[in-house]
Design a protein around this motif. Sequence first.
Motif, PDB file in Angstrom:
ATOM      1  N   SER A 183       0.600   6.832  -7.539  1.00 18.95           N
ATOM      2  CA  SER A 183       1.240   5.519  -7.656  1.00 18.95           C
ATOM      3  C   SER A 183       2.489   5.644  -8.515  1.00 18.95           C
ATOM      4  O   SER A 183       2.562   6.525  -9.376  1.00 18.95           O
ATOM      5  CB  SER A 183       0.289   4.516  -8.313  1.00 18.95           C
ATOM      6  OG  SER A 183      -0.806   4.258  -7.483  1.00 18.95           O
ATOM      7  N   PRO A 184       3.465   4.788  -8.278  1.00 17.48           N
ATOM      8  CA  PRO A 184       3.459   3.682  -7.328  1.00 17.48           C
ATOM      9  C   PRO A 184       3.766   4.152  -5.901  1.00 17.48           C
ATOM     10  O   PRO A 184       4.473   5.139  -5.708  1.00 17.48           O
ATOM     11  CB  PRO A 184       4.566   2.773  -7.851  1.00 17.48           C
ATOM     12  CG  PRO A 184       5.533   3.691  -8.534  1.00 17.48           C
ATOM     13  CD  PRO A 184       4.686   4.804  -9.104  1.00 17.48           C
ATOM     14  N   VAL A 185       3.217   3.433  -4.932  1.00 20.29           N
ATOM     15  CA  VAL A 185       3.450   3.749  -3.526  1.00 20.29           C
ATOM     16  C   VAL A 185       4.595   2.891  -2.986  1.00 20.29           C
ATOM     17  O   VAL A 185       4.889   1.829  -3.530  1.00 20.29           O
ATOM     18  CB  VAL A 185       2.171   3.561  -2.674  1.00 20.29           C
ATOM     19  CG1 VAL A 185       1.093   4.549  -3.101  1.00 20.29           C
ATOM     20  CG2 VAL A 185       1.652   2.134  -2.732  1.00 20.29           C
ATOM     21  N   PRO A 186       5.235   3.344  -1.900  1.00 22.04           N
ATOM     22  CA  PRO A 186       6.394   2.618  -1.390  1.00 22.04           C
ATOM     23  C   PRO A 186       6.121   1.573  -0.314  1.00 22.04           C
ATOM     24  O   PRO A 186       7.045   0.861   0.085  1.00 22.04           O
ATOM     25  CB  PRO A 186       7.267   3.741  -0.823  1.00 22.04           C
ATOM     26  CG  PRO A 186       6.309   4.803  -0.409  1.00 22.04           C
ATOM     27  CD  PRO A 186       5.154   4.707  -1.376  1.00 22.04           C
ATOM     28  N   TYR A 187       4.874   1.457   0.168  1.00 21.28           N
ATOM     29  CA  TYR A 187       4.615   0.576   1.305  1.00 21.28           C
ATOM     30  C   TYR A 187       3.399  -0.326   1.096  1.00 21.28           C
ATOM     31  O   TYR A 187       2.435   0.067   0.453  1.00 21.28           O
ATOM     32  CB  TYR A 187       4.360   1.397   2.583  1.00 21.28           C
ATOM     33  CG  TYR A 187       5.520   2.256   2.971  1.00 21.28           C
ATOM     34  CD1 TYR A 187       6.633   1.716   3.602  1.00 21.28           C
ATOM     35  CD2 TYR A 187       5.506   3.619   2.694  1.00 21.28           C
ATOM     36  CE1 TYR A 187       7.714   2.518   3.946  1.00 21.28           C
ATOM     37  CE2 TYR A 187       6.574   4.428   3.041  1.00 21.28           C
ATOM     38  CZ  TYR A 187       7.681   3.870   3.663  1.00 21.28           C
ATOM     39  OH  TYR A 187       8.741   4.658   3.995  1.00 21.28           O
ATOM     40  N   VAL A 188       3.483  -1.505   1.720  1.00 21.19           N
ATOM     41  CA  VAL A 188       2.343  -2.402   1.892  1.00 21.19           C
ATOM     42  C   VAL A 188       2.182  -2.584   3.395  1.00 21.19           C
ATOM     43  O   VAL A 188       3.164  -2.848   4.099  1.00 21.19           O
ATOM     44  CB  VAL A 188       2.575  -3.783   1.241  1.00 21.19           C
ATOM     45  CG1 VAL A 188       1.466  -4.757   1.612  1.00 21.19           C
ATOM     46  CG2 VAL A 188       2.681  -3.664  -0.260  1.00 21.19           C
ATOM     47  N   ILE A 189       0.949  -2.434   3.883  1.00 23.70           N
ATOM     48  CA  ILE A 189       0.649  -2.654   5.297  1.00 23.70           C
ATOM     49  C   ILE A 189      -0.298  -3.849   5.387  1.00 23.70           C
ATOM     50  O   ILE A 189      -1.359  -3.859   4.759  1.00 23.70           O
ATOM     51  CB  ILE A 189      -0.024  -1.419   5.949  1.00 23.70           C
ATOM     52  CG1 ILE A 189       0.720  -0.125   5.636  1.00 23.70           C
ATOM     53  CG2 ILE A 189      -0.205  -1.647   7.448  1.00 23.70           C
ATOM     54  CD1 ILE A 189       2.033   0.073   6.306  1.00 23.70           C
ATOM     55  N   ILE A 190       0.092  -4.858   6.165  1.00 23.52           N
ATOM     56  CA  ILE A 190      -0.687  -6.083   6.306  1.00 23.52           C
ATOM     57  C   ILE A 190      -1.526  -6.020   7.588  1.00 23.52           C
ATOM     58  O   ILE A 190      -1.019  -5.688   8.660  1.00 23.52           O
ATOM     59  CB  ILE A 190       0.231  -7.325   6.339  1.00 23.52           C
ATOM     60  CG1 ILE A 190       1.059  -7.423   5.045  1.00 23.52           C
ATOM     61  CG2 ILE A 190      -0.567  -8.596   6.599  1.00 23.52           C
ATOM     62  CD1 ILE A 190       0.263  -7.699   3.792  1.00 23.52           C
ATOM     63  N   HIS A 191      -2.805  -6.368   7.447  1.00 24.94           N
ATOM     64  CA  HIS A 191      -3.772  -6.365   8.543  1.00 24.94           C
ATOM     65  C   HIS A 191      -4.454  -7.731   8.657  1.00 24.94           C
ATOM     66  O   HIS A 191      -4.423  -8.518   7.716  1.00 24.94           O
ATOM     67  CB  HIS A 191      -4.897  -5.353   8.255  1.00 24.94           C
ATOM     68  CG  HIS A 191      -4.445  -3.961   8.033  1.00 24.94           C
ATOM     69  ND1 HIS A 191      -4.441  -3.017   9.019  1.00 24.94           N
ATOM     70  CD2 HIS A 191      -3.984  -3.331   6.915  1.00 24.94           C
ATOM     71  CE1 HIS A 191      -4.002  -1.859   8.537  1.00 24.94           C
ATOM     72  NE2 HIS A 191      -3.718  -2.031   7.254  1.00 24.94           N
ATOM     73  N   HIS A 192      -5.116  -7.938   9.805  1.00 27.63           N
ATOM     74  CA  HIS A 192      -6.131  -8.995   9.905  1.00 27.63           C
ATOM     75  C   HIS A 192      -7.397  -8.339  10.430  1.00 27.63           C
ATOM     76  O   HIS A 192      -7.342  -7.314  11.106  1.00 27.63           O
ATOM     77  CB  HIS A 192      -5.667 -10.175  10.760  1.00 27.63           C
ATOM     78  CG  HIS A 192      -5.646  -9.953  12.244  1.00 27.63           C
ATOM     79  ND1 HIS A 192      -5.792 -10.987  13.141  1.00 27.63           N
ATOM     80  CD2 HIS A 192      -5.476  -8.849  13.015  1.00 27.63           C
ATOM     81  CE1 HIS A 192      -5.721 -10.525  14.374  1.00 27.63           C
ATOM     82  NE2 HIS A 192      -5.521  -9.228  14.327  1.00 27.63           N
ATOM     83  N   SER A 193      -8.532  -8.928  10.108  1.00 26.61           N
ATOM     84  CA  SER A 193      -9.794  -8.303  10.512  1.00 26.61           C
ATOM     85  C   SER A 193     -10.109  -8.551  11.981  1.00 26.61           C
ATOM     86  O   SER A 193     -10.899  -7.826  12.570  1.00 26.61           O
ATOM     87  CB  SER A 193     -10.949  -8.815   9.646  1.00 26.61           C
ATOM     88  OG  SER A 193     -11.177 -10.189   9.874  1.00 26.61           O
ATOM     89  N   TYR A 194      -9.525  -9.558  12.574  1.00 21.56           N
ATOM     90  CA  TYR A 194      -9.768 -10.019  13.938  1.00 21.56           C
ATOM     91  C   TYR A 194     -11.170 -10.610  14.056  1.00 21.56           C
ATOM     92  O   TYR A 194     -11.315 -11.774  14.355  1.00 21.56           O
ATOM     93  CB  TYR A 194      -9.519  -8.911  14.965  1.00 21.56           C
ATOM     94  CG  TYR A 194      -9.584  -9.423  16.385  1.00 21.56           C
ATOM     95  CD1 TYR A 194      -8.545 -10.192  16.899  1.00 21.56           C
ATOM     96  CD2 TYR A 194     -10.678  -9.176  17.189  1.00 21.56           C
ATOM     97  CE1 TYR A 194      -8.600 -10.703  18.182  1.00 21.56           C
ATOM     98  CE2 TYR A 194     -10.746  -9.676  18.490  1.00 21.56           C
ATOM     99  CZ  TYR A 194      -9.703 -10.437  18.973  1.00 21.56           C
ATOM    100  OH  TYR A 194      -9.766 -10.942  20.242  1.00 21.56           O
ATOM    101  N   GLU A 195     -12.185  -9.796  13.861  1.00 28.52           N
ATOM    102  CA  GLU A 195     -13.561 -10.279  13.859  1.00 28.52           C
ATOM    103  C   GLU A 195     -14.241  -9.804  12.591  1.00 28.52           C
ATOM    104  O   GLU A 195     -14.008  -8.669  12.188  1.00 28.52           O
ATOM    105  CB  GLU A 195     -14.336  -9.755  15.070  1.00 28.52           C
ATOM    106  CG  GLU A 195     -13.894 -10.358  16.374  1.00 28.52           C
ATOM    107  CD  GLU A 195     -14.682  -9.806  17.546  1.00 28.52           C
ATOM    108  OE1 GLU A 195     -15.282  -8.712  17.411  1.00 28.52           O
ATOM    109  OE2 GLU A 195     -14.690 -10.456  18.587  1.00 28.52           O
TER     110      GLU A 195
END
Length: 164
Positions: A14-26
């Motif tokens: 850390s620190p990292v350069p990225y954020v990845i956004i998800h949804h769980s769907y189900e």
Amino acid sequence: MGSETPKSRANMTSPVPYVIIHHSYEPDMCYNRSQCEEYVRGFQNFHMDTRGWDDIGYNFLVGGNGDVFEGRGWDVKGAHAGADWNGRSIGICFIGNFTDKLPPEEAITAGKMLIQLSIERNKLMTNYTLYGHRQVLPRTCPGNEFYKLITEWMNWKPGNYTTT
């Protein structure tokens, strides 16, 4: 919360350069702590028992009521966005299916606060880049409606880095 113990943990710098956004769907959204905890345990069980991963894939998860749950946490390599991204990003999963609707405002606010806290704790670079999961792997995640919204968030960058 009664979660399983990870089989192993791989640290990341850390620190990292990225954020990845998800949804769980189900499953779809959860609205209270006990329901959200049950869903998070279910994700962990699925990731570990069905997919054979070492732990839940995400670094953090956000419930519909705005509660934030630690998955792998900071400083631990996730299993959420492919080998090129897992060791240099924080994966945040919003619990629910956001193909045709948005997460509740409480969840959106909590997710943005988590990103800010990640910067304050020196876990995320101040000049980080935010992507939707679909930008780094050929997926529909984080859902069409939510993806439209995150393109307006601070530090989102256009681009498609998927490989087929």
